[in-house]
Design a protein around this motif. Structure first.
Motif, PDB file in Angstrom:
ATOM      1  N   TYR A 136      28.031  25.077  49.386  1.00 52.24           N
ATOM      2  CA  TYR A 136      28.737  24.599  48.288  1.00 52.24           C
ATOM      3  C   TYR A 136      29.460  25.749  47.839  1.00 52.24           C
ATOM      4  O   TYR A 136      30.711  25.548  47.575  1.00 52.24           O
ATOM      5  N   ASP A 137      29.021  26.898  47.789  1.00 44.97           N
ATOM      6  CA  ASP A 137      29.681  28.275  46.933  1.00 44.97           C
ATOM      7  C   ASP A 137      30.796  28.546  47.947  1.00 44.97           C
ATOM      8  O   ASP A 137      32.065  28.565  47.461  1.00 44.97           O
ATOM      9  N   ALA A 138      30.767  28.595  49.404  1.00 49.89           N
ATOM     10  CA  ALA A 138      31.698  28.723  50.342  1.00 49.89           C
ATOM     11  C   ALA A 138      32.905  27.790  49.987  1.00 49.89           C
ATOM     12  O   ALA A 138      34.100  27.828  50.335  1.00 49.89           O
ATOM     13  N   ALA A 139      32.554  26.373  50.037  1.00 48.59           N
ATOM     14  CA  ALA A 139      33.562  25.392  49.952  1.00 48.59           C
ATOM     15  C   ALA A 139      34.333  25.456  48.452  1.00 48.59           C
ATOM     16  O   ALA A 139      35.497  25.300  48.711  1.00 48.59           O
ATOM     17  N   MET A 140      33.571  25.970  47.559  1.00 50.48           N
ATOM     18  CA  MET A 140      34.413  26.137  46.294  1.00 50.48           C
ATOM     19  C   MET A 140      35.349  27.377  46.602  1.00 50.48           C
ATOM     20  O   MET A 140      36.579  27.474  46.001  1.00 50.48           O
ATOM     21  N   GLU A 141      35.067  28.424  47.111  1.00 54.40           N
ATOM     22  CA  GLU A 141      35.894  29.533  47.334  1.00 54.40           C
ATOM     23  C   GLU A 141      37.282  29.213  48.180  1.00 54.40           C
ATOM     24  O   GLU A 141      38.383  29.445  47.944  1.00 54.40           O
ATOM     25  N   LEU A 142      36.732  28.413  49.222  1.00 56.56           N
ATOM     26  CA  LEU A 142      37.978  27.919  50.019  1.00 56.56           C
ATOM     27  C   LEU A 142      38.965  26.948  49.170  1.00 56.56           C
ATOM     28  O   LEU A 142      40.145  26.826  49.404  1.00 56.56           O
TER      29      LEU A 142
END
Length: 371
Positions: A136-142
């Motif tokens: 989820y954290d990676a998806a938010m950064e992208l």
């Protein structure tokens, strides 16, 4: 032969003359053919009777006294509350920290099940949660850089929420292995043993809250109006103990089977000496009322079927006064209805009627007759 017939006819003729002469008896019927009868005239209440014609009766002077009415209800003691502790999960009973009859505090463990594979399930759920958090954290950064669509970001968020829910379920499953007491009480029953396998909903123990204790009775339709929440009362147990308490509940609806109303008297039981199921008698004291104490033999009925007494007024005339019985004892009954001072007929009240003049003789006062 002819001489015998003549003799018989002569004898028969003499007997007939004797019967016709009226010598068979001395008592002749009264003129008109009807036998004489004797009647006794009873003076009517409307006749102007003189002193010689008044009916003699005996009276006694009564004075009303303050009497505290007591309403009695039969019942039994009952625990304040009783609960069956049921398992919310399945498993083998690993520990029973307390034995039957032990007193436990609220929150203490009563039964404990084997954790079994629940710990491994929790570790697995936590690992998955950490993975979903990273995704989820990676998806938010992208998404902030414009390389992820809103749909992909929402899917990552849904996966994270599902992982959190899985952890919560695993934690609950472990907490369910400890069955705790919801309040302080006594373990009345322990229907399981260590090593027993129990399923979801199986009773592990029965817990009884015995402080305070209740005395429960059922009141008739006629008596229910005498009781109110907050009234003080006493309970006399069949064991000989007498305890005091307060009415905490009076039912608004009658039982369909008995047409009676449930009544609960709450009794403090901090020393835990009272037990559940003991026969008791609840007594609730009302405010004192002015009443007369008389023998039940003095009560009578009027033509309308009302219960009451007959008294003699100032001009020595009989008066019927309806009464209400508020209490009865082995020695007599307490009644309301008559004035504070009443001259009650004690002998002869069955033979007089309302409004009849009478000749009275007064009985001496004895203990309990007047105050």
């Amino acid at each position: 032969m002819k001489r015998t017939y003549l003799s018989a006819l002569a004898v028969a003729g003499l007997i007939g003359l004797w019967l016709l002469s009226g010598q068979f008896g001395d008592d002749a019927p009264a003129q008109g053919g009807s036998p004489a009868t004797t009647t006794i005239a009873i003076p009517s209440a409307r006749e102007n009777t003189g002193p010689s014609n008044r009916v003699p009766v005996r009276v006694r002077d009564f004075t009303a006294r303050a009497h505290a009415t007591v309403s009695i209800v039969r019942g039994r003691t009952q625990a304040y509350r009783t609960v069956a502790l049921r398992s919310q999960t399945s498993g083998y009973v690993e520990k029973l920290p307390y034995s039957k009859g032990s007193r436990v505090s609220g929150g203490e463990t009563v039964c404990e099940l084997d954790i079994d594979a629940r710990a491994a399930s929790l570790n697995e759920a936590r690992a998955l949660l950490r993975s979903r958090q990273l995704e989820y954290d990676a998806a938010m950064e992208l998404a902030e850089k414009g390389h992820r669509s809103e749909t992909q970001t929402a899917a990552a968020r849904a996966n994270l929420d599902a992982a959190r829910a899985m952890v919560k379920r695993a934690e609950n499953e472990i907490s369910y292995t400890k069955i705790t007491a919801p309040f302080e009480g006594v373990i009345e029953e322990l229907p399981v043993e260590i090593g027993d396998y129990i399923g979801k909903g199986t009773v592990c123990a029965h817990l009884v809250d015995d402080d305070p204790m209740l005395v429960v009775g059922h009141v008739s339709e006629r008596e229910v109006g005498k009781f109110a929440v907050g009234d003080r009362g006493t309970a006399r147990l069949i064991t000989g103990e007498t305890v005091e308490g307060t009415i905490r509940f009076v039912a608004k609806s009658a039982s369909q089977e008995t047409r009676t109303f449930r009544l609960e008297l709450e009794i403090p039981n901090s020393d835990y000496r009272l037990r559940d199921g003991i026969t008791a008698e609840i007594a609730v004291h009302a405010d004192p009322v002015m009443a007369h104490f008389i023998s039940p033999a003095l009560l009578t009925l009027n033509d309308a079927g009302e219960i009451g007494i007959r008294v003699v007024d100032a001009d020595r005339t009989v008066r019927f006064i309806p009464v209400k019985i508020i209490a009865d004892t082995q020695d007599g009954v307490w009644i309301t209805g008559p004035p504070e001072k009443a001259r009650i007929i004690t002998v002869g009240h069955e033979y007089v009627i309302d409004g009849l003049p009478v000749e009275i003789s007064t009985e001496p006062l004895t203990i309990g007759n007047a105050s």
